[in-house]
Design a protein around this motif. Structure first.
Motif, PDB file in Angstrom:
ATOM      1  N   GLU A 374       0.841  -1.199   0.000  1.00  0.00           N
ATOM      2  CA  GLU A 374       0.000   0.000   0.000  1.00  0.00           C
ATOM      3  C   GLU A 374       0.873   1.245   0.000  1.00  0.00           C
ATOM      4  O   GLU A 374       1.927   1.262   0.618  1.00  0.00           O
ATOM      5  N   LEU A 375       0.390   2.297  -0.656  1.00  0.00           N
ATOM      6  CA  LEU A 375       1.133   3.559  -0.654  1.00  0.00           C
ATOM      7  C   LEU A 375       0.621   4.449   0.467  1.00  0.00           C
ATOM      8  O   LEU A 375      -0.580   4.524   0.711  1.00  0.00           O
ATOM      9  N   THR A 376       1.555   5.092   1.167  1.00  0.00           N
ATOM     10  CA  THR A 376       1.155   5.979   2.247  1.00  0.00           C
ATOM     11  C   THR A 376       2.131   7.159   2.327  1.00  0.00           C
ATOM     12  O   THR A 376       3.311   7.010   1.990  1.00  0.00           O
ATOM     13  N   ASP A 377       1.634   8.306   2.746  1.00  0.00           N
ATOM     14  CA  ASP A 377       2.511   9.470   2.875  1.00  0.00           C
ATOM     15  C   ASP A 377       3.411   9.320   4.095  1.00  0.00           C
ATOM     16  O   ASP A 377       2.998   8.744   5.102  1.00  0.00           O
ATOM     17  N   ALA A 390      14.536  19.556   9.061  1.00  0.00           N
ATOM     18  CA  ALA A 390      14.128  19.460   7.660  1.00  0.00           C
ATOM     19  C   ALA A 390      13.232  18.242   7.497  1.00  0.00           C
ATOM     20  O   ALA A 390      13.541  17.179   7.999  1.00  0.00           O
ATOM     21  N   SER A 391      12.101  18.421   6.837  1.00  0.00           N
ATOM     22  CA  SER A 391      11.274  17.248   6.599  1.00  0.00           C
ATOM     23  C   SER A 391      11.094  17.080   5.107  1.00  0.00           C
ATOM     24  O   SER A 391      10.675  17.986   4.404  1.00  0.00           O
ATOM     25  N   LEU A 392      11.452  15.921   4.635  1.00  0.00           N
ATOM     26  CA  LEU A 392      11.353  15.610   3.228  1.00  0.00           C
ATOM     27  C   LEU A 392      10.123  14.733   3.055  1.00  0.00           C
ATOM     28  O   LEU A 392      10.115  13.583   3.491  1.00  0.00           O
ATOM     29  N   GLU A 393       9.097  15.280   2.415  1.00  0.00           N
ATOM     30  CA  GLU A 393       7.876  14.492   2.246  1.00  0.00           C
ATOM     31  C   GLU A 393       8.110  13.399   1.223  1.00  0.00           C
ATOM     32  O   GLU A 393       8.739  13.622   0.197  1.00  0.00           O
ATOM     33  N   THR A 394       7.570  12.240   1.537  1.00  0.00           N
ATOM     34  CA  THR A 394       7.804  11.100   0.650  1.00  0.00           C
ATOM     35  C   THR A 394       6.552  10.232   0.550  1.00  0.00           C
ATOM     36  O   THR A 394       5.569  10.461   1.259  1.00  0.00           O
ATOM     37  N   THR A 395       6.614   9.272  -0.349  1.00  0.00           N
ATOM     38  CA  THR A 395       5.571   8.252  -0.428  1.00  0.00           C
ATOM     39  C   THR A 395       6.210   6.927  -0.053  1.00  0.00           C
ATOM     40  O   THR A 395       7.218   6.543  -0.644  1.00  0.00           O
ATOM     41  N   LEU A 396       5.644   6.264   0.939  1.00  0.00           N
ATOM     42  CA  LEU A 396       6.200   4.992   1.383  1.00  0.00           C
ATOM     43  C   LEU A 396       5.398   3.834   0.806  1.00  0.00           C
ATOM     44  O   LEU A 396       4.193   3.962   0.583  1.00  0.00           O
ATOM     45  N   ILE A 397       6.099   2.723   0.589  1.00  0.00           N
ATOM     46  CA  ILE A 397       5.378   1.490   0.279  1.00  0.00           C
ATOM     47  C   ILE A 397       5.288   0.723   1.594  1.00  0.00           C
ATOM     48  O   ILE A 397       6.305   0.331   2.162  1.00  0.00           O
ATOM     49  N   ALA A 398       4.059   0.541   2.077  1.00  0.00           N
ATOM     50  CA  ALA A 398       3.858  -0.194   3.322  1.00  0.00           C
ATOM     51  C   ALA A 398       3.615  -1.655   2.960  1.00  0.00           C
ATOM     52  O   ALA A 398       2.706  -1.975   2.211  1.00  0.00           O
ATOM     53  N   VAL A 399       4.474  -2.525   3.486  1.00  0.00           N
ATOM     54  CA  VAL A 399       4.416  -3.938   3.110  1.00  0.00           C
ATOM     55  C   VAL A 399       3.864  -4.748   4.280  1.00  0.00           C
ATOM     56  O   VAL A 399       4.365  -4.652   5.407  1.00  0.00           O
ATOM     57  N   SER A 400       2.834  -5.526   4.021  1.00  0.00           N
ATOM     58  CA  SER A 400       2.325  -6.440   5.051  1.00  0.00           C
ATOM     59  C   SER A 400       1.871  -7.736   4.383  1.00  0.00           C
ATOM     60  O   SER A 400       1.897  -7.854   3.153  1.00  0.00           O
ATOM     61  N   HIS A 401       1.480  -8.691   5.218  1.00  0.00           N
ATOM     62  CA  HIS A 401       1.128 -10.021   4.702  1.00  0.00           C
ATOM     63  C   HIS A 401       0.087 -10.619   5.645  1.00  0.00           C
ATOM     64  O   HIS A 401       0.156 -10.375   6.861  1.00  0.00           O
ATOM     65  N   PRO A 402      -0.888 -11.388   5.102  1.00  0.00           N
ATOM     66  CA  PRO A 402      -1.946 -11.914   5.975  1.00  0.00           C
ATOM     67  C   PRO A 402      -1.420 -12.784   7.126  1.00  0.00           C
ATOM     68  O   PRO A 402      -1.984 -12.767   8.216  1.00  0.00           O
TER      69      PRO A 402
END
Ligand code: PLP
Length: 453
Positions: A374-377, A390-402
């Motif tokens: 999932e993509l998350t800020d 300093a804050s660098l805004e990014t898009t994270l890939i959140a990885v999970s599994h059932p």
């Protein structure tokens, strides 16, 4: 029942690892393994094992021990943490140009040889000239790192004398670099002035006496004093030092060569501005915001730089040919204005949307998988003691599994063929592509695919 070390060295695994590690080292590993097996037999853990079983167990352990050793040898990793200057992961990744220069200089090179005159040349001359051109300094000298630079300047120029420092700058940068301790070691005497939050020019002036040799300004790097604060301008300090015939020295630390405020790094001092403010000597790191190899760059007044170069400590602190070559290549990219070739600058300049686009591409490339991506800020960090605010805004890939835990996924990534280092937030593994080179994305994708077998 146990095979001997010699027999084990002649087994297929023994021969293979003997060739890779050297037979002597393989024998050391085998002796430990056979001793452990002997103890297990004595403790009746393995009372009915046949000789074949014991040999197979020893081979398996030998292979495992060797794999473990290889993992602890220097190896490349993929930095998915989003911390751009990650000290644990080798700080600045070098540009392609710097890597090529490193290879070219790694054999014989003209380190101290002038090809025009066929005589002895100035060691590091070309890198030093580039530093001068890019910072406006008149002279420069390069040592092992910024900690060495600060220690060197203090010992060579202020040993036995007083050095005035604001109480707000008696900081610890991390990894045991503490300003008061470095000062004490250098043989200089610390003269504290002002208070933690406020120091005025008059505080410095009042402290100047016969024993004063230097005014030191330290960029607090990873630390900020906010609110009711005061600090004289650098140019005022430099002027005061000149008036009283003492040296002004600024330990800038991260040392940006260009203004990085458009990327959110608004409080990072730019080296050229310090030189323009009239400071006699500045010191900064090569592998922080500059984006080059580990080095400590000292720039400033020629007569002081000359003193450093002639000092016996210089020989102990000087850098290797490969460092000069990589630093030169990095500095030449700055001179061409090709800062997007420098990974640190490129990574700092990436917008959240750019990173989001790459993240979407990566998720598409991975395709069907049991992993939930999932993509998350989020925010990336500059690291390397730079800009805590300093804050660098990014898009994270959140990885999970059932069924797999975040810890299991993180472990699996860390143990991939090219280890991937990522962080866990709220039970999900977070991948920040800001610090992942585009060329490494396919490796990262296969590491992710492998986590689910
Ligand atoms: C990081 C830093 C240092 C130490 O630099 P290294 O290159 O890691 O030795 C010294 N002073 C300041 C102000 C720093 O930020």
């Amino acid at each position: 029942m146990l095979p001997s070390v010699d027999e084990m060295l002649r087994s297929p695994t023994g021969r293979e690892i003997g060739a890779a590690a050297g037979e002597t080292h393989a024998a050391v590993l085998l002796r430990d393994i056979l001793n452990a097996l002997r103890a297990e037999i004595a403790a009746e853990v393995r009372q009915n094992a046949s000789r074949e079983e014991l040999t197979a167990a020893a081979e398996q352990r030998l292979a495992a021990k060797w794999r473990h050793e290889l993992r602890h040898a220097s190896t490349r990793v993929i930095n998915a943490t989003g911390v751009v200057i990650h000290t644990n992961l080798g700080r600045a990744p070098l540009s392609e140009g710097a890597r090529e220069a490193m290879m070219a200089a790694s054999g014989y090179c003209n380190l101290e040889y002038d090809l025009d005159t066929a005589s002895r040349g100035r060691r590091g001359g070309s890198a030093e000239d580039l530093v001068c051109e890019l910072t406006g300094a008149e002279a420069a000298v390069i040592v092992n790192n910024c900690a060495a630079a600060a220690y060197f300047v203090l010992s060579a120029l202020a040993s036995g004398c007083e050095v005035i420092v604001s109480r707000g700058e008696l900081v610890e940068i991390g990894g045991d670099f503490r300003v008061p301790d470095v000062l004490a070691r250098s043989g200089a005497e610390l003269r504290e002035v002002g208070t933690t939050n406020r120091t005025k020019l008059a505080d410095y002036e009042k402290a100047i006496g016969d024993a004063t040799r230097m005014i030191l300004r330290v960029h607090p790097s990873n630390y900020r004093i906010v609110g009711f604060t005061a600090m004289p301008e650098l140019s005022e300090l430099a002027k005061l030092a000149r008036k009283h015939d003492v040296i002004s020295f600024e330990d800038i630390g991260s040392g940006a060569l260009i203004d990085l405020s458009e990327f959110g790094l608004t409080n990072e001092p730019v080296v050229r501005r310090s030189i323009e403010a009239g400071v006699d000597i500045v010191a900064f790191s090569g592998d922080k915001l500059l984006g080059g190899p580990q080095a400590g760059i000292i720039a400033g007044k020629p007569e002081l730089i000359q003193k450093l170069r002639k000092h016996p400590l210089y020989r102990a602190l000087r850098v290797d040919k490969v460092v000069y070559a990589t630093l030169e290549a990095t500095l030449r990219a700055y001179r061409r204005g090709a800062t997007d070739e420098i990974p640190v600058i490129r990574m700092l300049s990436m917008s959240r949307d750019e990173i989001r686009e790459r993240a979407e591409g990566l998720i598409t490339a991975i395709g069907e998988s049991d992993l939930k991506l999932e993509l998350t800020d989020g925010v990336s960090a500059v690291g390397g003691g730079a800009a805590p605010d300093a804050s660098l805004e990014t898009t994270l890939i959140a990885v999970s599994h059932p069924t797999l835990s975040a810890e299991r996924i993180e472990y699996s990534l860390r143990n991939a063929e090219v280890p991937v280092v990522a962080r866990i937030v709220d039970d999900r593994v977070m991948i920040d592509l800001r610090t992942v080179e585009v060329n490494d994305e396919s490796q990262l994708a296969s590491a992710l695919a492998q986590t689910v077998g």
